[in-house]
Design an enzyme around this catalytic site. Structure first.
Site, PDB file in Angstrom:
ATOM      1  N   GLY A   1       0.778  -1.235   0.000  1.00  0.00           N
ATOM      2  CA  GLY A   1       0.000   0.000   0.000  1.00  0.00           C
ATOM      3  C   GLY A   1       0.804   1.277   0.000  1.00  0.00           C
TER       4      GLY A   1
ATOM      5  CB  CYS B   1      -1.406   6.251  -0.360  1.00  0.00           C
ATOM      6  SG  CYS B   1      -3.175   6.593  -0.372  1.00  0.00           S
TER       7      CYS B   1
ATOM      8  CB  SER C   1       7.330  11.125  -2.620  1.00  0.00           C
ATOM      9  OG  SER C   1       6.027  11.119  -2.050  1.00  0.00           O
TER      10      SER C   1
ATOM     11  N   GLY D   1       2.306  25.638   5.032  1.00  0.00           N
ATOM     12  CA  GLY D   1       0.852  25.779   4.983  1.00  0.00           C
ATOM     13  C   GLY D   1       0.236  25.060   3.807  1.00  0.00           C
TER      14      GLY D   1
ATOM     15  N   GLY E   1       0.303  19.817   6.256  1.00  0.00           N
ATOM     16  CA  GLY E   1       0.400  20.614   7.468  1.00  0.00           C
ATOM     17  C   GLY E   1      -0.949  21.076   7.977  1.00  0.00           C
TER      18      GLY E   1
ATOM     19  CG  ASP F   1       4.214  10.694  -5.075  1.00  0.00           C
ATOM     20  OD1 ASP F   1       3.251  10.964  -5.812  1.00  0.00           O
ATOM     21  OD2 ASP F   1       4.118  10.615  -3.826  1.00  0.00           O
TER      22      ASP F   1
ATOM     23  CG  HIS G   1     -34.205  20.801  -2.629  1.00  0.00           C
ATOM     24  ND1 HIS G   1     -33.389  21.839  -2.245  1.00  0.00           N
ATOM     25  CD2 HIS G   1     -35.302  20.852  -1.833  1.00  0.00           C
ATOM     26  CE1 HIS G   1     -33.982  22.504  -1.264  1.00  0.00           C
ATOM     27  NE2 HIS G   1     -35.149  21.922  -0.992  1.00  0.00           N
TER      28      HIS G   1
END
EC number: 1.8.1.4
Length: 468
Positions: free
Chosen positions: A39, A42, A147, A183, A187, A314, A446
């Protein structure tokens, strides 16, 4: 020596999906994973565990802040059992990883546990945990090694007080004051987890806004909402040093005026992005070329300069997203089978799993301006929806950018409850090159949050939103 049609190094979302698709297409397939569970990042220390903690902490926040308004009374104090919360997170991870192992068995994919490295362009040495090495041969090889968290050159990650996202998922206590460097998505998500659980959270960001890669309107709205949640932001601050002083961490930074600012907390989460992970691959033995930024060089078919070697996820150019890696894994498998698949990278959605959630696909308003594209904007606030009032999720909006002449939807940007799921509607519409009017004329149930997409499309079509 065992021979395969395809061998895949790395079992993250890109690697295991590539393996499944290769097996479905009749190829004898092997997958190599250095850890004992499948896995990748992730499933083990990324997407899945962070979402488990986000959901658990969200339940806690609802209990202490919102249940009473809903008429739900809880006798006594509501308390956090962090150990149990972390344990539940791990059970979610374990079940998910076991699911991947089941899929490998189901599709008759041979799984090798060990570190895979190139012997040459068609042979891979697998160093197992017992020290023994096994070599396999593969006609084609897919690199899917993912990564690792990045850091700044002057920061020493001790993994105790100065931590990455990996350690943040396993803390034994709720920080008193968590300083978050960066940011971006990781994070903000983990910062919100611990803010909900009682920590003071301070975000230090080098850029002038959070989630800087997204539409500026989303950054502005998310900042406003998280400030209401008492998260502190220090934007345009360049971190210059981070020191572990025992029971506290001291972070120094320069503000935009060049003045030194000091932050003191008991934990510091370094979340300044991620880097491609190719360590130990011995990639030079296969002759594979690398880019200067550490990614593997590939062509439009994700093929390296060595024709039988491909790379996905990645470790190649583009956004570091699990679903992007999955699409690339499927893409390469189908290329190997002689099919003609396609990926539109403009239509890979990006999501931030804070609450409210943030999601986007296509071009940002800033990108359209820079490209000189004439466009129009339709925006609709979530608080105008009956469903939002019913659930008390009033923050956010949906924003649609459409071509001024053709009305084709060029970008969709949303912040609000459940927009991580809602963005798929925008991806589908844009995949079929829908116009804003197309979306505006589709019936939306709706009351739902999805009505905001219809209303934003109406706003982009001659400014005729119905409910504002």
């Amino acid at each position: 020596m065992t021979q395969y049609d395809v061998a895949i190094i790395g079992s993250g979302p890109g690697g295991y999906v590539a393996a499944i698709r290769c097996a479905q297409l009749g190829m004898k397939t092997a997958i190599i994973e250095k850890y004992s569970t499948l896995g990748g990042t992730c499933l083990n220390v990324g997407c899945i565990p962070s979402k488990a903690l986000l959901d658990s902490s969200h339940h806690y926040e609802d209990a202490i802040k919102h249940f009473d308004t809903h008429g739900i009374e809880i006798p006594g104090d509501v308390k956090v059992n962090l150990k149990k919360m972390i344990s539940r997170k791990q059970s979610v991870v374990d079940q998910t990883c076991a699911g991947v192992k089941f899929l490998m068995d189901k599709n008759k994919i041979e799984v090798y546990e060990g570190i895979g490295s190139f012997k040459d362009a068609t042979h891979i040495d697998i160093k197992k945990n017992d020290g023994k090495t096994e070599t396999i041969e593969a006609k084609n090889i897919i690199i899917a090694t993912g990564s690792k968290p990045s850091t700044l050159p002057f920061i020493k990650l001790d993994k105790k007080r100065i931590i990455t996202s990996t350690e943040a998922l396993e803390l034994k206590e709720v920080p008193k004051h968590l300083i978050v460097i960066g940011g971006g998505v990781i994070g903000l998500e983990l910062g919100q987890v611990y803010k909900r659980l009682g920590a003071e959270v301070t975000v230090v960001e080098f850029m002038d806004r959070i989630v800087p890669g997204m539409d500026k309107a989303l950054s502005k709205e998310l900042t406003k909402v998280m400030k209401k949640q008492k998260v502190k932001f220090n934007l345009s601050h360049k971190v210059t040093s981070v020191e572990n002083k025992g029971d506290e961490v001291v972070v120094k930074a320069e503000d935009k005026k060049g003045q030194e600012v000091t932050f003191t907390g008991d934990y510091c989460l370094v979340s300044v992005g991620r880097r491609p992970f190719t360590d130990g691959l011995n990639i030079e033995a296969a002759g594979v070329e690398m880019e200067k930024n550490g990614t593997i060089a590939v062509n439009e078919h994700l093929q390296t300069n060595i024709p039988n070697i491909y790379a996905i996820g990645d470790v190649v150019r583009g956004a570091m997203l699990a679903h992007k890696a999955e699409e690339e894994g499927t893409f390469v498998a189908e290329i190997l089978a002689g099919q003609k698949p396609h990926i539109d990278y403009n239509l890979i959605p990006g999501v931030v799993y804070t609450w409210p959630e943030v999601a986007a696909v296509g071009k940002t308003e800033e990108e359209l301006k820079e490209a000189g594209v004439a466009y129009k904007v339709g925006q609709f606030p979530m608080r105008a929806l009956g469903r939002a009032r019913a659930s008390m999720d009033l923050d956010g909006f949906v924003k649609i950018l459409a071509d001024k002449e053709t009305d084709e939807v060029l970008g969709v940007h949303m912040i609000g409850a459940r927009v991580a799921d809602l963005i798929a509607e925008a991806v589908t519409a844009m995949e079929f090159r829908a116009s804003a009017e197309d979306i505006s004329r589709m019936s939306h149930a709706h009351p739902t949050f999805a009505e905001a997409v219809k209303e934003a499309a109406l706003a982009a079509t001659d400014n005729r939103a119905l409910h504002v």
